[in-house]
Design a protein around this motif. Structure first.
Motif, PDB file in Angstrom:
ATOM      1  N   ALA A   1      11.416 -14.730 -18.015  1.00 20.47           N
ATOM      2  CA  ALA A   1      10.777 -13.922 -19.055  1.00 20.47           C
ATOM      3  C   ALA A   1      11.624 -13.896 -20.324  1.00 20.47           C
ATOM      4  N   ALA A   2      12.941 -13.756 -20.167  1.00 20.22           N
ATOM      5  CA  ALA A   2      13.832 -13.753 -21.327  1.00 20.22           C
ATOM      6  C   ALA A   2      13.769 -15.079 -22.063  1.00 20.22           C
ATOM      7  N   SER A   3      13.677 -16.179 -21.313  1.00 16.79           N
ATOM      8  CA  SER A   3      13.599 -17.489 -21.957  1.00 16.79           C
ATOM      9  C   SER A   3      12.296 -17.640 -22.721  1.00 16.79           C
ATOM     10  N   LEU A   4      11.196 -17.066 -22.200  1.00 16.71           N
ATOM     11  CA  LEU A   4       9.928 -17.113 -22.919  1.00 16.71           C
ATOM     12  C   LEU A   4      10.032 -16.375 -24.248  1.00 16.71           C
ATOM     13  N   ALA A   5      10.668 -15.206 -24.227  1.00 19.36           N
ATOM     14  CA  ALA A   5      10.822 -14.431 -25.458  1.00 19.36           C
ATOM     15  C   ALA A   5      11.633 -15.200 -26.494  1.00 19.36           C
ATOM     16  N   GLN A   6      12.712 -15.823 -26.065  1.00 13.86           N
ATOM     17  CA  GLN A   6      13.546 -16.549 -27.011  1.00 13.86           C
ATOM     18  C   GLN A   6      12.890 -17.846 -27.472  1.00 13.86           C
ATOM     19  N   THR A   7      12.149 -18.506 -26.569  1.00 11.04           N
ATOM     20  CA  THR A   7      11.428 -19.709 -26.966  1.00 11.04           C
ATOM     21  C   THR A   7      10.360 -19.377 -27.996  1.00 11.04           C
ATOM     22  N   ALA A   8       9.657 -18.257 -27.802  1.00  9.93           N
ATOM     23  CA  ALA A   8       8.658 -17.826 -28.784  1.00  9.93           C
ATOM     24  C   ALA A   8       9.301 -17.600 -30.147  1.00  9.93           C
TER      25      ALA A   8
ATOM     26  N   VAL B   1       8.018  -8.295 -15.622  1.00 12.71           N
ATOM     27  CA  VAL B   1       8.170  -9.203 -14.482  1.00 12.71           C
ATOM     28  C   VAL B   1       9.106  -8.593 -13.460  1.00 12.71           C
ATOM     29  N   PRO B   2       9.049  -9.058 -12.207  1.00 13.09           N
ATOM     30  CA  PRO B   2      10.016  -8.597 -11.207  1.00 13.09           C
ATOM     31  C   PRO B   2      11.433  -8.979 -11.620  1.00 13.09           C
ATOM     32  N   PRO B   3      12.444  -8.241 -11.162  1.00  9.32           N
ATOM     33  CA  PRO B   3      13.824  -8.537 -11.553  1.00  9.32           C
ATOM     34  C   PRO B   3      14.242  -9.975 -11.287  1.00  9.32           C
ATOM     35  N   GLU B   4      13.695 -10.589 -10.212  1.00  9.76           N
ATOM     36  CA  GLU B   4      14.112 -11.950  -9.889  1.00  9.76           C
ATOM     37  C   GLU B   4      13.606 -12.985 -10.881  1.00  9.76           C
TER      38      GLU B   4
ATOM     39  N   LEU C   1       1.345 -14.094 -16.209  1.00 12.37           N
ATOM     40  CA  LEU C   1       1.849 -12.946 -16.967  1.00 12.37           C
ATOM     41  C   LEU C   1       1.017 -12.690 -18.220  1.00 12.37           C
ATOM     42  N   PHE C   2       0.432 -13.755 -18.769  1.00 12.81           N
ATOM     43  CA  PHE C   2      -0.326 -13.599 -20.003  1.00 12.81           C
ATOM     44  C   PHE C   2      -1.643 -12.864 -19.777  1.00 12.81           C
ATOM     45  N   ALA C   3      -1.996 -12.639 -18.515  1.00  5.24           N
ATOM     46  CA  ALA C   3      -3.178 -11.823 -18.228  1.00  5.24           C
ATOM     47  C   ALA C   3      -2.913 -10.346 -18.514  1.00  5.24           C
ATOM     48  N   LYS C   4      -1.636  -9.972 -18.603  1.00  6.32           N
ATOM     49  CA  LYS C   4      -1.278  -8.595 -18.905  1.00  6.32           C
ATOM     50  C   LYS C   4      -1.335  -8.369 -20.417  1.00  6.32           C
ATOM     51  N   PRO C   5      -2.199  -7.479 -20.889  1.00  3.67           N
ATOM     52  CA  PRO C   5      -2.321  -7.269 -22.342  1.00  3.67           C
ATOM     53  C   PRO C   5      -1.006  -6.876 -23.012  1.00  3.67           C
ATOM     54  N   THR C   6      -0.217  -6.017 -22.339  1.00  2.42           N
ATOM     55  CA  THR C   6       1.037  -5.577 -22.961  1.00  2.42           C
ATOM     56  C   THR C   6       2.009  -6.739 -23.118  1.00  2.42           C
ATOM     57  N   PHE C   7       2.051  -7.625 -22.104  1.00  2.00           N
ATOM     58  CA  PHE C   7       2.972  -8.762 -22.150  1.00  2.00           C
ATOM     59  C   PHE C   7       2.605  -9.696 -23.296  1.00  2.00           C
ATOM     60  N   ARG C   8       1.329 -10.117 -23.341  1.00  2.00           N
ATOM     61  CA  ARG C   8       0.953 -11.097 -24.373  1.00  2.00           C
ATOM     62  C   ARG C   8       0.983 -10.483 -25.769  1.00  2.00           C
ATOM     63  N   THR C   9       0.707  -9.170 -25.872  1.00  2.00           N
ATOM     64  CA  THR C   9       0.782  -8.532 -27.189  1.00  2.00           C
ATOM     65  C   THR C   9       2.220  -8.472 -27.685  1.00  2.00           C
ATOM     66  N   ALA C  10       3.145  -8.078 -26.808  1.00  2.00           N
ATOM     67  CA  ALA C  10       4.555  -7.998 -27.211  1.00  2.00           C
ATOM     68  C   ALA C  10       5.086  -9.376 -27.570  1.00  2.00           C
ATOM     69  N   LEU C  11       4.795 -10.372 -26.729  1.00  2.00           N
ATOM     70  CA  LEU C  11       5.296 -11.725 -26.984  1.00  2.00           C
ATOM     71  C   LEU C  11       4.675 -12.305 -28.249  1.00  2.00           C
TER      72      LEU C  11
END
Length: 493
Positions: free
Chosen positions: A393-400, A385-388, A263-273
């Motif tokens: 993904a939510a845990s990554l955001a909160q862990t960050a 990320v896909p819904p499943e 997921l970190f290969a996606k610029p939008t994902f890693r920038t937001a996180l």
């Protein structure tokens, strides 16, 4: 009504989900006021007091990633109800603890249960609100509950301790958990197959590595922040970092990893996180310093200090509610960057503040500006990320966020302490809390200097973050226009 649009049932369900989030957030802050009284009643030693305070945050941080993955695999609603039941029982056990060990164990269970509630709640919201505009609004409501808990935690604690025994601060969570367990089955979507194949169970080695990476890291950071450099905490932190490297390498070899680092290969994902990490790390530490400023420099009582922070936190809550509406017309990049410019203005005001009113005004401006990043950034991370895999993904955001706050307190807390020691007169001690009465005015000025320096550093970092968001997220359309673009492409084909 469109199948993708949520109806009354989903919005009532959101209210049921927001309540435990509010209480989990309150539980992080409400205990601080109760520690002196419960320590006397339970005859807790200084070491036991530290564990009573810290064990909740340690295990909450440590289990977030694991619980996110467990919810994705075994069912989010099932995990949510299990976490709520444990949280309620552990709250009662903490309220009626008869010795420090019993309270520490109860707080540990509360931390693990809280880790089950957080990412699971956000993942369920993502599934309940498929339409982007509604999802952004729902995430804003969820974030409002978290911020509200931080705001009213000290106030609630002060009121309860003024009228009841110290255990009452734990019992406030019980009605919310009962409400969730009672109404949740009728309002929340049933667990469906999450996309994980039965032969791909949870990788227990990854679970062990994640805990062995996060727990020592959080402990080391907190101890270094509390006591300065010492060999043991530094070694524990180094061990956590080493295990984290092993954890990352293992995830890259698994077909169904605990954390999908692709997921970190996606610029939008890693920038937001990354932006949310910086947003928590730097100004989050400033908030801690502001609280101490109100208590030790301005001389406010704890309840008065909590009430003084309410306008600033209310400003942040309003911002998280307005941001999703503005995002329907304005692209995320300029909206987030523009908000961060307001945050920078607030931090610069803090860097020059000399009285409580200016401090609170600066903090309020920061909270207003942070609303778009917190709200839209969370949506970008979960939506990538896909819904499943929404729970992971939510845990990554909160862990960050957890790591950002802990690291910020360690690094910028040390900077503030260094400024204090350099500016305070000889004999003022290592902190304002220990300064003798004769040197108190000079010590207060030195502490304020530390707050100014930390706010200035934060302003520079947030300004850089604004530029990065403006450049990296510029391709994202306003919220709700993604589907319109997809339909146009389908028609063209």
């Amino acid at each position: 009504m469109s199948k993708t649009r949520a109806g009354r049932k989903e919005w009532v369900g959101l209210a049921v989900l927001a309540m435990p989030s509010l209480l989990v957030s309150i539980d992080l802050f409400v205990l601080l006021l109760a520690v002196p009284r419960l320590s006397g009643d339970l005859a807790a030693s200084s070491t036991e007091q530290l564990w009573i305070i810290d064990i909740y945050g340690f295990l909450l941080s440590g289990f977030l990633i694991t619980m996110g993955a467990v919810g994705d695999r075994l069912g989010r609603r099932r995990l949510l109800f299990g976490g709520a039941a444990v949280f309620g029982v552990a709250s009662v056990a903490a309220a009626y603890a008869t010795d420090p060990i019993m309270l520490i164990v109860a707080r540990a269970l509360l931390g693990i249960a809280g880790a089950a509630l957080g990412p699971t709640t956000l993942a369920l919201i993502t599934g309940m609100f498929r339409e982007p505009k509604q999802r952004a609004t729902a995430i804003g409501v969820w974030l409002m509950s978290l911020m509200g808990g931080a705001a009213i935690g000290p106030v609630v604690g002060g009121v309860l301790l003024a009228n009841f025994w110290w255990g009452s601060v734990f019992l406030i969570a019980v009605p919310a958990m009962v409400l969730l367990l009672t109404l949740g089955p009728a309002l929340l979507p049933k667990d469906e197959r999450t996309g994980q194949e039965p032969e791909a169970p949870l990788d227990l080695v990854s679970v062990a590595l994640s805990l062995a990476a996060i727990l020592p890291s959080v402990y080391g950071i907190k101890e270094l922040a509390r006591h300065g450099f010492e060999p043991v905490p530094a070694a524990v932190l180094a061990l956590g970092v080493l295990v984290a490297v092993l954890f990352v390498r293992r995830q890259q070899t698994l077909d169904n990893p605990l954390v999908d680092f692709r997921l970190f290969a996606k610029p939008t994902f890693r920038t937001a996180l990354g932006s949310m990490f910086v947003n928590t790390m730097l100004p989050g530490t400033t908030m801690v310093l502001i609280t101490q400023y109100l208590l030790l420099v301005a001389g406010y009582a704890p309840l008065h200090a909590g009430l003084a922070m309410l306008p600033a936190v209310a400003a942040g809550i309003v911002s998280t509610q307005v941001a999703p509406l503005a995002a329907r017309r304005i692209r995320p990049a300029p909206l987030i960057a523009g908000g961060l410019v307001v945050s920078v203005a607030g931090l610069l005001l803090l860097a020059a503040a000399g009285d409580p009113a200016t401090v609170i005004t600066g903090f309020a401006l920061f909270n207003i500006g942070a609303g778009p990043l917190v709200t839209l950034g969370t949506g970008i991370v979960v939506g990538a990320v896909p819904p499943e895999k929404a729970g992971s993904a939510a845990s990554l955001a909160q862990t960050a966020n957890e790591f950002g706050f802990a690291l910020g307190v360690a690094v910028l807390g040390s900077v503030a302490a260094a400024v204090y020691r350099a500016a305070a007169p000889a004999g003022a001690g290592d902190s304002l809390a220990t300064a003798p009465a004769g040197l108190l005015d000079q010590a207060r000025a030195a502490y304020t200097d530390g707050l100014h320096v930390v706010a200035a550093i934060s302003a520079v970092a947030i300004a850089i973050t604004a530029v990065v968001c403006l450049r990296t997220l510029r391709q994202l359309p306003p919220v709700g226009q993604e589907r319109a673009q997809e339909r146009e492409l389908e028609l063209q084909q």
